[in-house]
Design a protein around this motif. Structure first.
Motif, PDB file in Angstrom:
ATOM      1  N   ASP A 162     -51.547 -11.634  38.573  1.00  0.00           N
ATOM      2  CA  ASP A 162     -50.099 -11.882  38.619  1.00  0.00           C
ATOM      3  C   ASP A 162     -49.467 -11.296  39.872  1.00  0.00           C
ATOM      4  OD1 ASP A 162     -50.446  -9.197  37.888  1.00  0.00           O
ATOM      5  OD2 ASP A 162     -48.415  -9.164  37.063  1.00  0.00           O
ATOM      6  N   GLU A 163     -50.282 -10.949  40.873  1.00  0.00           N
ATOM      7  CA  GLU A 163     -49.744 -10.231  42.031  1.00  0.00           C
ATOM      8  C   GLU A 163     -48.629 -11.012  42.726  1.00  0.00           C
ATOM      9  OE1 GLU A 163     -51.395  -7.986  46.044  1.00  0.00           O
ATOM     10  OE2 GLU A 163     -52.753  -9.124  44.746  1.00  0.00           O
ATOM     11  N   SER A 164     -48.839 -12.331  42.848  1.00  0.00           N
ATOM     12  CA  SER A 164     -47.826 -13.126  43.535  1.00  0.00           C
ATOM     13  C   SER A 164     -46.558 -13.259  42.703  1.00  0.00           C
ATOM     14  CB  SER A 164     -48.393 -14.516  43.863  1.00  0.00           C
ATOM     15  OG  SER A 164     -48.765 -15.169  42.658  1.00  0.00           O
ATOM     16  N   ARG A 165     -46.719 -13.114  41.369  1.00  0.00           N
ATOM     17  CA  ARG A 165     -45.531 -13.251  40.515  1.00  0.00           C
ATOM     18  C   ARG A 165     -44.768 -11.938  40.397  1.00  0.00           C
ATOM     19  NH1 ARG A 165     -48.477 -15.663  35.407  1.00  0.00           N
ATOM     20  NH2 ARG A 165     -50.283 -14.772  36.439  1.00  0.00           N
ATOM     21  N   GLY A 166     -45.463 -10.825  40.591  1.00  0.00           N
ATOM     22  CA  GLY A 166     -44.804  -9.527  40.579  1.00  0.00           C
ATOM     23  C   GLY A 166     -44.188  -9.161  39.250  1.00  0.00           C
ATOM     24  N   LYS A 167     -44.806  -9.588  38.152  1.00  0.00           N
ATOM     25  CA  LYS A 167     -44.216  -9.330  36.843  1.00  0.00           C
ATOM     26  C   LYS A 167     -44.598  -7.969  36.280  1.00  0.00           C
ATOM     27  CE  LYS A 167     -43.919 -14.204  35.534  1.00  0.00           C
ATOM     28  NZ  LYS A 167     -44.270 -15.223  34.526  1.00  0.00           N
ATOM     29  N   THR A 168     -45.735  -7.412  36.724  1.00  0.00           N
ATOM     30  CA  THR A 168     -46.187  -6.134  36.192  1.00  0.00           C
ATOM     31  C   THR A 168     -46.698  -5.275  37.330  1.00  0.00           C
ATOM     32  OG1 THR A 168     -48.416  -6.984  35.807  1.00  0.00           O
ATOM     33  CG2 THR A 168     -46.858  -7.179  33.989  1.00  0.00           C
ATOM     34  N   VAL A 169     -46.908  -4.003  36.999  1.00  0.00           N
ATOM     35  CA  VAL A 169     -47.479  -3.082  37.978  1.00  0.00           C
ATOM     36  C   VAL A 169     -48.827  -2.623  37.468  1.00  0.00           C
ATOM     37  CG1 VAL A 169     -45.250  -2.316  38.831  1.00  0.00           C
ATOM     38  CG2 VAL A 169     -46.277  -1.145  36.878  1.00  0.00           C
ATOM     39  N   GLY A 170     -49.680  -2.181  38.389  1.00  0.00           N
ATOM     40  CA  GLY A 170     -51.006  -1.707  37.999  1.00  0.00           C
ATOM     41  C   GLY A 170     -51.881  -1.579  39.224  1.00  0.00           C
ATOM     42  N   THR A 171     -53.089  -1.022  39.001  1.00  0.00           N
ATOM     43  CA  THR A 171     -54.014  -0.796  40.115  1.00  0.00           C
ATOM     44  C   THR A 171     -55.041  -1.902  40.250  1.00  0.00           C
ATOM     45  OG1 THR A 171     -55.527   0.458  38.697  1.00  0.00           O
ATOM     46  CG2 THR A 171     -53.769   1.680  39.818  1.00  0.00           C
ATOM     47  N   GLY A 172     -55.277  -2.652  39.188  1.00  0.00           N
ATOM     48  CA  GLY A 172     -56.288  -3.702  39.255  1.00  0.00           C
ATOM     49  C   GLY A 172     -57.699  -3.189  39.100  1.00  0.00           C
ATOM     50  N   LEU A 173     -57.883  -1.991  38.514  1.00  0.00           N
ATOM     51  CA  LEU A 173     -59.218  -1.422  38.328  1.00  0.00           C
ATOM     52  C   LEU A 173     -59.683  -1.448  36.878  1.00  0.00           C
ATOM     53  CD1 LEU A 173     -59.032   1.704  40.665  1.00  0.00           C
ATOM     54  CD2 LEU A 173     -60.133  -0.484  41.126  1.00  0.00           C
ATOM     55  N   GLY A 174     -58.765  -1.653  35.950  1.00  0.00           N
ATOM     56  CA  GLY A 174     -59.117  -1.556  34.530  1.00  0.00           C
ATOM     57  C   GLY A 174     -60.203  -2.530  34.116  1.00  0.00           C
ATOM     58  N   LEU A 175     -60.040  -3.801  34.465  1.00  0.00           N
ATOM     59  CA  LEU A 175     -61.024  -4.795  34.047  1.00  0.00           C
ATOM     60  C   LEU A 175     -62.356  -4.600  34.750  1.00  0.00           C
ATOM     61  CD1 LEU A 175     -58.897  -8.068  33.708  1.00  0.00           C
ATOM     62  CD2 LEU A 175     -59.660  -6.490  31.932  1.00  0.00           C
ATOM     63  N   SER A 176     -62.360  -4.031  35.967  1.00  0.00           N
ATOM     64  CA  SER A 176     -63.623  -3.714  36.635  1.00  0.00           C
ATOM     65  C   SER A 176     -64.390  -2.662  35.851  1.00  0.00           C
ATOM     66  CB  SER A 176     -63.361  -3.221  38.065  1.00  0.00           C
ATOM     67  OG  SER A 176     -62.700  -4.213  38.820  1.00  0.00           O
ATOM     68  N   ILE A 177     -63.652  -1.648  35.360  1.00  0.00           N
ATOM     69  CA  ILE A 177     -64.289  -0.616  34.534  1.00  0.00           C
ATOM     70  C   ILE A 177     -64.772  -1.224  33.225  1.00  0.00           C
ATOM     71  CG2 ILE A 177     -63.883   1.549  33.324  1.00  0.00           C
ATOM     72  CD1 ILE A 177     -61.817   2.219  35.496  1.00  0.00           C
ATOM     73  N   ALA A 178     -63.961  -2.100  32.640  1.00  0.00           N
ATOM     74  CA  ALA A 178     -64.357  -2.746  31.390  1.00  0.00           C
ATOM     75  C   ALA A 178     -65.641  -3.548  31.574  1.00  0.00           C
ATOM     76  CB  ALA A 178     -63.228  -3.646  30.893  1.00  0.00           C
ATOM     77  N   LYS A 179     -65.744  -4.258  32.701  1.00  0.00           N
ATOM     78  CA  LYS A 179     -66.955  -5.048  32.953  1.00  0.00           C
ATOM     79  C   LYS A 179     -68.172  -4.145  33.087  1.00  0.00           C
ATOM     80  CE  LYS A 179     -69.024  -8.979  33.897  1.00  0.00           C
ATOM     81  NZ  LYS A 179     -70.366  -8.507  34.201  1.00  0.00           N
ATOM     82  N   TRP A 180     -68.000  -2.987  33.733  1.00  0.00           N
ATOM     83  CA  TRP A 180     -69.117  -2.052  33.850  1.00  0.00           C
ATOM     84  C   TRP A 180     -69.554  -1.540  32.483  1.00  0.00           C
ATOM     85  CZ3 TRP A 180     -68.393   3.562  33.381  1.00  0.00           C
ATOM     86  CH2 TRP A 180     -69.593   4.269  33.515  1.00  0.00           C
TER      87      TRP A 180
END
Length: 508
Positions: free
Chosen positions: A443-461
């Motif tokens: 959603d980066e282009s929409r700018g609706k939320t904030v976050g680091t974008g690392l959570g799902l990478s950790i979840a995948k690991w």
């Protein structure tokens, strides 16, 4: 098809073509020389008859053979055809055996020449003949053909000789080809043996990931020797480059891991102090309680200071979360193997569902049917499994401003499925392959939320560490559904194990 076999086949094919040409040439010249003397004798024997002397009385011609040939033992047979009277006259030897040379019709205008034919005797024996025929014209200007003189001889010995020659040539060619193929295969194998060593060495490097292995150099420094030498130099350079990159990568991983550990302590201290100040400043003070100092406080400054401290606290929590995420990813990159035990999955899911109800959100949270997990267990780490579920739940809370989020479960064959479904903003299905990339935000282009974008990478690991998989179904403005599949552990397990250390992990 190997190079060795191809080279041998090419060599054998060239040899076969050469043998065919040679054998055909030998047979052609032998055949020509074998029949050349017989043809000369037949022609001379036919020319010995003065056919013009008997042009009006062919039946009076004497067919006794004159033995003027140097091959006086050769048996010649004569046949005289009278086209005018339709009479055929033969020499005694031909008539006794009941033989008759083939007779061309007069209207076909037969020519002088040789004919090969086979005749069958009264006893059933088939004899090969070579016949020379000479036409007999009249003395008129038209030169009308009135007869045909045929002189022939048996060519059994010549035919047998040439048949034997053909067999010898064919058999010798086949034997030569077999020998040449075997020798060519052996020579090709010897010539390409250095390449086999190169292949074995490279396969050893590929399977063992040992770049220190070198290809042994044997034999002369020909093209293959130069190739081996060049490959060894290339392997040396690759080994040096790889070792340098590996050391750099290890240093980078150590830096990220150490930096994360070092940053956690001051961030924790900052958070503790700020929270303490917030509690002190947020205490309600009645007029007169603090004396002249309280009365001197500026109300507006107090409010601004409190707001600033709240911002600092939020940023500190955000930095702490980022550092924890970086630490988790650094452990993943470093090949960290988490400790796993056999765990019942239902209590873990129920505990996560209960605690998720206390998290801030704007949508309705509900725990659906988890009975599919009842009685089944997985091989995993309770802390990381809870962290995994919280990542997806918090992600759903973040992207679901209204509607509902539900936690439920399902089962298929030997896998348990934990479902987190929401009615949030969803995403474009084309973005699904990238959502587990680090720092990627759909959603980066929409700018609706904030976050680091690392959570799902950790979840995948975490999912990969538990040998699981993830299914994602989503549509823009219609919500998303995540199904986490974990393999069922069917090994026996005492009923006394219930997620030790869970509270501590959630608190982090």
């Amino acid at each position: 098809m190997t190079i060795r076999l191809r080279l041998t086949l090419w060599f054998s094919g060239i040899l076969a073509a050469a043998l065919i040409v040679l054998c055909v040439a030998i047979y052609f010249f032998v055949n020509m020389n074998t029949y050349n003397d017989i043809k000369v004798q037949l022609r001379d024997q036919a020319n010995d008859y003065n056919i013009y002397k008997y042009e009006y009385g062919l039946n009076q011609m004497d067919l006794n053979l004159q033995k003027k040939s140097p091959f006086i033992d050769k048996n010649f047979f004569v046949q005289l055809v009278n086209y005018t009277e339709g009479v055929i006259k033969q020499s005694d030897e031909l008539g006794k055996n009941g033989l008759k040379f083939p007779i061309p019709e007069a209207k076909s205008n037969p020519k002088n020449g040789y004919v090969k034919t086979t005749l069958k005797t009264d006893s059933g024996e088939v004899l090969p003949f070579l016949v020379y025929q000479r036409v007999i014209p009249n003395n008129t200007e038209e030169g009308e053909i009135i007869g045909l003189l045929q002189v022939g001889t048996v060519i059994t010995s010549e035919t047998n000789y040439l048949t034997g020659l053909r067999v010898i040539l064919i058999l010798s060619s086949v034997i030569c080809l077999i020998i040449a193929f075997s020798v060519g295969l052996f020579l090709a194998r010897k010539a390409l043996q250095p390449i086999e060593r190169v292949i074995r060495s490279t396969e050893q490097i590929q399977s063992g990931s040992d770049l220190s292995v070198r290809i042994p150099i044997e034999g002369p420094k020909d093209e293959i020797g130069r190739l081996v030498y060049t490959l060894n130099i290339m392997l040396s350079r690759i080994e040096i480059a790889y070792n340098g990159l590996d050391e750099s990568y290890k240093a980078q991983r150590r830096f990220v891991s150490d930096a994360s550990h070092e940053l956690r302590t001051p961030l924790t201290t900052i958070r503790g102090n700020i929270e303490l100040l917030q509690r002190m400043w947020s205490k309600t003070l009645e007029p007169g309680e603090a004396g002249d100092i309280v009365l001197a406080l500026d109300t507006n400054r107090w409010e601004l200071s409190n707001e600033a401290m709240q911002d600092i606290s939020a940023e500190a929590r955000r930095m702490s979360t980022l550092v924890n995420d970086l630490l988790a990813l650094a452990r993943a990159d470093a090949g960290y193997e988490m400790e796993k035990t056999t765990l019942p999955m239902l209590p873990i899911a129920e505990e996560v569902g209960r605690r998720a109800g206390f998290l801030p959100r704007t949508a309705v949270w509900r725990v659906g049917d988890l009975s599919a997990l009842n009685g089944f267990q997985v091989k995993g780490n309770a802390d990381y499994l809870q962290q995994l579920l919280f990542i997806f739940i918090e992600n759903a809370f973040k992207y679901t401003p209204s509607g509902w989020i539900e936690l439920s479960a399902t089962r298929r064959e030997d896998q348990l499925g934990i479902i987190i479904k929401d009615t949030g903003i969803g995403m474009n299905p084309k973005e699904v392959p990238h959502i587990f990339d680090r720092f990627y935000r759909a959603d980066e282009s929409r700018g609706k939320t904030v976050g680091t974008g690392l959570g799902l990478s950790i979840a995948k690991w975490i999912i990969d560490e538990h040998r699981g998989s993830i299914e994602v179904t989503t549509m823009e403005e219609e919500g998303s559904t995540f199904v986490i599949w974990l393999p069922i552990d069917f090994s026996p397990q005492p009923a006394s194990i219930i997620m030790e250390g869970t509270d501590q992990r959630i608190e982090d």
